[in-house]
Design a protein around this motif. Sequence first.
Motif, PDB file in Angstrom:
ATOM      1  N   UNK A 286       0.705  -1.319   0.215  1.00  0.00           N
ATOM      2  CA  UNK A 286      -0.110  -0.065   0.094  1.00  0.00           C
ATOM      3  C   UNK A 286       0.960   1.228  -0.032  1.00  0.00           C
ATOM      4  N   UNK A 287       2.204   1.385  -0.144  1.00  0.00           N
ATOM      5  CA  UNK A 287       3.186   2.261   0.016  1.00  0.00           C
ATOM      6  C   UNK A 287       3.100   3.114  -1.432  1.00  0.00           C
ATOM      7  N   UNK A 288       3.539   4.325  -1.340  1.00  0.00           N
ATOM      8  CA  UNK A 288       3.307   5.069  -2.574  1.00  0.00           C
ATOM      9  C   UNK A 288       4.320   4.253  -3.712  1.00  0.00           C
ATOM     10  N   UNK A 289       5.345   3.661  -3.346  1.00  0.00           N
ATOM     11  CA  UNK A 289       6.135   3.231  -4.377  1.00  0.00           C
ATOM     12  C   UNK A 289       5.384   1.846  -5.118  1.00  0.00           C
ATOM     13  N   UNK A 290       4.553   1.338  -4.257  1.00  0.00           N
ATOM     14  CA  UNK A 290       4.076   0.101  -4.837  1.00  0.00           C
ATOM     15  C   UNK A 290       2.437   0.024  -5.203  1.00  0.00           C
ATOM     16  N   UNK A 291       1.927   1.201  -5.041  1.00  0.00           N
ATOM     17  CA  UNK A 291       0.305   1.197  -5.105  1.00  0.00           C
ATOM     18  C   UNK A 291       0.182   2.683  -5.700  1.00  0.00           C
ATOM     19  N   UNK A 292      -0.499   2.596  -6.949  1.00  0.00           N
ATOM     20  CA  UNK A 292      -1.161   3.796  -7.633  1.00  0.00           C
ATOM     21  C   UNK A 292      -2.116   4.545  -6.843  1.00  0.00           C
TER      22      UNK A 292
END
Length: 454
Positions: A286-292
């Motif tokens: 759910x981090x910004x790096x892994x979820x749009x």
Amino acid sequence: MEMTTTTEKCISSSSSSVHGGNNRREEYPKEGADDDVEAGVLGRDGEAAASPAAATTTRQRLVSLDVFRGITVALMILVDDVGGIVPAISHSPWDGVTLADFVFPFFLFIVGVSLAFAYKKVPDKMLATKKAMLRAVKLFIVGLILQGGFFHGIHELTYGVDIRKIRLMGVLQRIAIAYLVVALCEIWLRRVSSGGDIGSGSMLITRYHHQMFVGLVLVVTYLVILYGLHVPDWEYEVTSPDSTVKHFLVKCGVKGDTGPGCNAVGMIDRSVLGIQHLYAHPVYLKTEQCSMASPRNGPLPPNAPSWCEAPFDPEGLLSSLMAIVTCLIGLQIGHVIVHFKKHNERIKRWSILSLCLLTLGFSLHLFGLHMNKSLYSLSYTCVTTGTAGLFFVAIYLLVDVKGYKRPVLPMEWMGKHALMIFVLVACNVIPVLVQGFYWKEPSNNLLKLIGIGG
């Protein structure tokens, strides 16, 4: 529904099944026995009953322990059911804490408090050790069954587990480990009283200083490994729904990294347990790096890091050391109940310890040792355990000192029957019963019969 929070529902069985869910009023259980003891039995002045006769006469117990557990069960259900709608109360994707991140430490805390009653007197240390080990093994096995993949979601009506991919760790497994270590500390690592009760904080420290030393060793060991162990590059594979195998290389070659991809916590689990036995839906998705769609789960960004799809167990081996520390702190809170008679003495000692933990935890966070549930960081341990201590003080003051027991009867009931609630709600038994049996067509289930859905 978020997978990590649903998994944490398994916590509720721990504090109930370790020593039972109901606390008998008729007699004071023998410490170390199989009786129900976690609510404790108190004398009229709030003192822990010193004998079966005293307990039988007064028939009063520490209701606040059940209420604390019941509120935590209710909180667990709330963050699971509402967390998907309100991400602010769901688990933090990595650094930081949210409401959901307090649930697990609260249960560990209350398990520790309960153990102070369970082993107040241990006439046979070997027998008590055997029973503690047996309980821990049972709890671990239950965790394997419930969290290893045997029980699937209500929309996945397939059963069975590929042993090559079974999840080995989990919430109940971690609680089993913490319970066993802390129980052994309480059985073996305390000075035998030479007569008279403990009358000061220094006497309390003297009696239980070996247990505190164990906690210190665990903290130092965790910090040395987390910040001193070299994490090399590593690889993993992911099979997509269309059976396509994707290969990833995660470049690390660092020490002391506390990010999702290159921390020592994950490295130890991959090396010891095997990456195929770790949790496949880590919260860092759910981090910004892994979820749009961060802070919700969503499609991977085009430039997503290579570690995004890697399994990571939030209840891993190294981080379990700090979970044991949480349980040990709860044990010391329980010792205050056992050894100090007056309400103001208990409240003062609980409050001082809790405030010190909160101060230390926030200070560590400000200096860069961030609060992180997945790593079970030192600052996270201090803040969540300190909060649990102050929360317990508030409940104790309201329920056991002021006597406002009627308004919290539902929470007391939930605390006594946490295991039943867990099985029916957390393990989807109720949904399976009302949706899993149908006539000819899946839509012809019990919900349609009572006029819901169809």
